[in-house]
Design a protein around this motif. Sequence first.
Motif, mmCIF file in Angstrom:
data_model
loop_
_atom_site.group_PDB
_atom_site.id
_atom_site.type_symbol
_atom_site.label_atom_id
_atom_site.label_comp_id
_atom_site.label_asym_id
_atom_site.label_seq_id
_atom_site.Cartn_x
_atom_site.Cartn_y
_atom_site.Cartn_z
ATOM 1 N N ASN A 135 81.395 -18.387 -22.997
ATOM 2 C CA ASN A 135 80.980 -19.141 -24.175
ATOM 3 C C ASN A 135 79.900 -18.408 -24.966
ATOM 4 O O ASN A 135 79.797 -18.568 -26.182
ATOM 5 C CB ASN A 135 80.467 -20.527 -23.760
ATOM 6 N N THR B 145 86.553 -20.547 -20.124
ATOM 7 C CA THR B 145 87.159 -21.858 -20.283
ATOM 8 C C THR B 145 88.330 -21.758 -21.254
ATOM 9 O O THR B 145 88.436 -20.808 -22.043
ATOM 10 C CB THR B 145 86.141 -22.869 -20.825
ATOM 11 N N LYS B 146 89.185 -22.769 -21.240
ATOM 12 C CA LYS B 146 90.309 -22.791 -22.187
ATOM 13 C C LYS B 146 89.771 -22.835 -23.611
ATOM 14 O O LYS B 146 90.321 -22.199 -24.511
ATOM 15 C CB LYS B 146 91.207 -23.994 -21.906
#
Length: 493
Positions: free
Chosen positions: A183, A216-217
């Motif tokens: 992220n 993460t997706k």
Amino acid sequence: MLRKLFYCFALLVFAGPVIANDRVKAESSVAIATASEAIRRDPKDANAYYNRGNAYAARGDTDRAIADYTATIRLDPAHANAYYNRGNGYSSKGDTDRAIADYTATIRLDPAYANAYYNRGNAYSNKGNTDRAIADYTEAVRLQPANANAYFNRGNAYGNKGDTERAIADYAETIRVDPTYANAYVNRGLAYEKRGDVAKARADFNATLGLSHSATKWAQDKARERLAALPSPRPATILVEKPSAAAAVVASGVPSSDRRIALVIGNSAYENVAALPNPVRDASLVADVLRLTGFEAVTLLTDLRKDALVNALREFAARAETADWAVVYYAGHGMEVGGVNYLIPTDARIAADREIGFEAVPVDQVLNAAERARKLRLVILDACRDNPFAVQMKRTMTVASRSVSRGLAPVEPEAGTLVVYAAKDGETALDGDGINSPFATAFVKNLPTPGLEVRRLFDFVRDDVMEATGRRQKPFSYGSISGRQDFYFVAGK
């Protein structure tokens, strides 16, 4: 508005109501029963209430957890952990004001309680009080310098204030602490995109896709979305036709008769193993400095799959035939198998040693790409980092299984070619704790020095790297160039 380009993740310690699995339910039931019996025996046992509150929290029964933490505080007003955990409970219920009050009480009792500052920062952020959130994240990272989440959320807060530069700096710190923090790559890419720095944005989005095991997706989807939306890359070859005034000063001692070209490659966004944080940044830095020292053409390419890497070498070989100097710099993964050195493209899948020849590019192809230059052939390989492919490969070849080593194997290039490794053969180089590797940092520091002959230049680089790494890394040079001629990136004044 900038706020739309930043995504804030309140990574609280307390996860809120959850559906406990059978093991957690069983363990928490035992803990609740034990604590309840202790309370029956001694209704003033503060720790029994606290332990039961933790057990209720573990199984997602937030209201009962809060009630027990409240009882703990009534019996022991100096119980900092009870205030802290009750604050987490209130936060999970969306009662931000009570959560802030409890984190504040925790800090009053224990001013060094880093997680209380961090979670209070999240609570202030959720209320839209960005300045107070930043102040709390700052205190959290002072107390816990390795708290990647605090750097990340402070970066988000700066982004929401429109302070893009500080946001980028905090995302960089997040990545330094945790190179797999996908992220942070995405949000830094968004910040670069907002700033108009498309190349760096693209590099961060590609790095995100390289973290296939930890991203993460949301991170992967956002990276793909932004890569599709970014304008096409500019042509990779950049001709220095009208250098800036600063460049002219640096390059003033370069003989105009020498035609110098360079191919600079940085592979960071590996698709099947963890990404490397620094190679793209290292390559960009090296390319910039080469341009400033008078190179006619510098080709900067990043995150090359195998076909693109082979094509880049083929095109460079054709141009090297009419050049006096041909310089190749590569940063990324490399590997030695059976005495042969290979550069690893970003799309490589190497499950067994027999696949190396199909998935990677032999270093001999790199040497061949530069060999037709008339005066100096220089190949610089910052490719000795710890290689995850070597660990995961099955050993099936009799010869290769005897030699899948750390780092790269020594080379014996043709006369007139100098090959420089970031770390001596059989050893590994460090990616570094900063935004560039120790080798790249030392190389670009010494390269513009007037009157520093090439062989002496790499002596200086070696000494600087050894000093920076506590002698854990020693660059090494192989091959020989003409002893009757001196070679200078920047001639003496």
